[in-house]
Design a protein around this motif. Structure first.
Motif, PDB file in Angstrom:
ATOM      1  N   SER A  15       0.829  -1.210   0.000  1.00 47.08           N
ATOM      2  CA  SER A  15       0.000   0.000   0.000  1.00 47.08           C
ATOM      3  C   SER A  15       0.863   1.258   0.000  1.00 47.08           C
ATOM      4  O   SER A  15       0.363   2.362  -0.221  1.00 47.08           O
ATOM      5  CB  SER A  15      -0.918   0.004   1.230  1.00 47.08           C
ATOM      6  N   GLU A  16       2.161   1.112   0.247  1.00 45.37           N
ATOM      7  CA  GLU A  16       3.068   2.254   0.299  1.00 45.37           C
ATOM      8  C   GLU A  16       3.969   2.340  -0.931  1.00 45.37           C
ATOM      9  O   GLU A  16       5.072   2.891  -0.881  1.00 45.37           O
ATOM     10  CB  GLU A  16       3.901   2.180   1.573  1.00 45.37           C
ATOM     11  N   ALA A 189       0.971  -2.558   8.948  1.00 41.33           N
ATOM     12  CA  ALA A 189       0.881  -1.548   7.891  1.00 41.33           C
ATOM     13  C   ALA A 189       1.699  -0.358   8.349  1.00 41.33           C
ATOM     14  O   ALA A 189       1.933  -0.178   9.540  1.00 41.33           O
ATOM     15  CB  ALA A 189      -0.569  -1.139   7.618  1.00 41.33           C
ATOM     16  N   SER A 191       3.075   4.004   7.445  1.00 44.08           N
ATOM     17  CA  SER A 191       2.656   5.322   6.966  1.00 44.08           C
ATOM     18  C   SER A 191       1.234   5.668   7.395  1.00 44.08           C
ATOM     19  O   SER A 191       0.526   6.389   6.700  1.00 44.08           O
ATOM     20  CB  SER A 191       2.787   5.424   5.443  1.00 44.08           C
ATOM     21  N   SER A 192       0.796   5.122   8.520  1.00 47.07           N
ATOM     22  CA  SER A 192      -0.532   5.391   9.081  1.00 47.07           C
ATOM     23  C   SER A 192      -1.665   4.941   8.155  1.00 47.07           C
ATOM     24  O   SER A 192      -2.791   5.413   8.270  1.00 47.07           O
ATOM     25  CB  SER A 192      -0.692   6.882   9.418  1.00 47.07           C
ATOM     26  N   VAL A 193      -1.371   4.008   7.237  1.00 43.54           N
ATOM     27  CA  VAL A 193      -2.402   3.475   6.352  1.00 43.54           C
ATOM     28  C   VAL A 193      -3.412   2.687   7.178  1.00 43.54           C
ATOM     29  O   VAL A 193      -3.046   1.825   7.978  1.00 43.54           O
ATOM     30  CB  VAL A 193      -1.775   2.564   5.272  1.00 43.54           C
ATOM     31  N   TRP A 214      -6.864  -3.906   5.823  1.00 43.14           N
ATOM     32  CA  TRP A 214      -5.426  -3.901   5.609  1.00 43.14           C
ATOM     33  C   TRP A 214      -4.700  -5.022   6.317  1.00 43.14           C
ATOM     34  O   TRP A 214      -3.558  -5.331   5.983  1.00 43.14           O
ATOM     35  CB  TRP A 214      -4.839  -2.554   6.047  1.00 43.14           C
ATOM     36  N   ASP A 255      -1.583  11.398   9.926  1.00 44.81           N
ATOM     37  CA  ASP A 255      -2.006  10.311   9.050  1.00 44.81           C
ATOM     38  C   ASP A 255      -1.213  10.351   7.747  1.00 44.81           C
ATOM     39  O   ASP A 255      -0.279  11.149   7.583  1.00 44.81           O
ATOM     40  CB  ASP A 255      -3.520  10.380   8.792  1.00 44.81           C
ATOM     41  N   TYR A 256      -1.595   9.502   6.786  1.00 44.12           N
ATOM     42  CA  TYR A 256      -0.854   9.391   5.529  1.00 44.12           C
ATOM     43  C   TYR A 256      -0.791  10.736   4.811  1.00 44.12           C
ATOM     44  O   TYR A 256       0.265  11.164   4.341  1.00 44.12           O
ATOM     45  CB  TYR A 256      -1.533   8.344   4.637  1.00 44.12           C
TER      46      TYR A 256
END
Length: 355
Positions: A15-16, A189, A191-193, A214, A255-256
């Motif tokens: 997701s990153e 997870a 990056s704060s995803v 996630w 957050d992201y």
């Protein structure tokens, strides 16, 4: 002196993915080319490995995977001839490697999977070992280790998504004992995803539904009214800590979007008493050693406003390396410029494997 051969991995089935592209472009623009022969290896969102020889700026823009000279590539698992296999006309060719720099964030990058592959292949890898990477990626395991080491953190709980689906009321009642607001996080997870802030039972349910997209394991943490600060750590057996940096998020929490797309403010050094900053630095190194980290980590903290208590939030074993990322900024403020930082990280990887 001959140049060391280094492969920089970027992208990834994660997701990153986009964050990795930004970080890799920055890393590639700063590695000392007088000391290292660079080989760029991109991993698509689908997981295909590609040997890339195009411009660095096409990595950040995301069009790198369409370059006409791209070739399929993979790491050879043969530790007697450690290197990168590249598909070429007339047969595959082996590019010997001295070290790999995985600029891969999130799953399939900083969770121990790439690190395990490099261990099998006998190639030094920048950053933590397979085991330490896996533990630090899983927020539940991380919190268990930190508790056992006596490192203060927010009150927390966890559950499997399957447990919540089978007994939602039981899980909700248990989580509410932490008090509102409560943060809900996917255990694996970055990056704060998928992270959400719940202020009541209805929003708690919604946050759980989002986080469950996630990961199959969820972490719950009490909300801390505090100053968000970060400390970078560098080294193997004798790690050092950077100056402490402070984050003033543009959003309700970091957050992201606040990390990569908006106008959060960074203060380096942090606006804290010297004794508080020193405690943060000492605790960052203590956590680094307790989690058996090596190479690098960025350790995030809260300083609670009510009493000034320092609470560890989480470690990140492959922190962002973008132009606005805290890890390189913190060491630059500590007297170690970006190119020298990268040189040191590559050296630490080879040092850890006895090269």
């Amino acid at each position: 002196m001959s140049k060391r051969s280094v492969a920089v991995l970027f992208g990834g089935n994660s997701s990153e993915y986009e964050v990795s592209l930004m970080s890799a472009a920055s890393v590639l623009s700063n590695i000392p080319t007088d000391r290292y022969q660079i080989h760029m290896v991109g991993i698509t969102k689908e997981g295909q490995w590609i040997y890339y020889t195009g411009p660095v700026d096409e990595i950040q823009s995301g069009v790198w995977c369409e370059h006409p000279d791209n070739r399929l590539a993979w790491i050879s698992p043969d530790s007697t001839a450690p290197g990168l296999m590249v598909a070429s006309t007339g047969g595959n060719r082996l590019i010997p490697l001295d070290v790999v720099f995985p600029v891969l964030h999130g799953k399939n990058g900083e969770d121990g999977s790439i690190q395990g592959l490099m261990q099998l292949a006998g190639i030094p890898c920048v950053g933590c070992s397979m085991a330490a990477s896996a533990v630090c990626m899983d927020k539940v395991y991380t919190n268990m280790v930190l508790d056992s080491a006596g490192i203060p953190q927010a009150k927390w709980d966890w559950c499997h998504v399957s447990d919540y689906r089978s007994s939602p009321r039981e899980i909700l009642d248990r989580v509410e004992k932490l008090g509102y607001p409560v943060f809900v996080k996917p255990a694996n997870a970055g990056s704060s995803v998928g992270v959400g802030k719940a202020k009541d039972r209805a929003s708690l349910k919604a946050c759980i539904q989002e986080a469950a997209k996630w990961d199959q394991k969820l972490l719950f943490e009490e909300g801390i009214d505090g100053i968000e600060v970060e400390c970078a750590v560098l080294g193997n057996q004798c790690p050092i800590a950077s100056v402490v940096g402070e984050i003033s998020p543009c959003n309700e929490f970091y957050d992201y979007e606040a990390k990569y797309e908006a106008d959060s403010q960074l203060f380096i050094p942090a606006r804290l008493p010297e004794e508080t900053s020193e405690l943060i630095r000492q605790t960052a190194v203590k956590a680094f050693r307790a989690l058996d980290c090596s190479g690098l980590a960025r350790v995030d903290f809260f300083v609670r406003r009510s009493d000034g208590a320092v609470l560890l939030n989480e470690p990140n074993t492959i922190p962002g390396f973008t132009s606005i990322s805290m890890y390189p900024k913190l060491f630059d403020a500590s007297g170690l410029p970006y190119p020298k930082l990268l040189d040191r990280l590559l050296g630490l990887a080879m040092e850890r494997t006895g090269r």
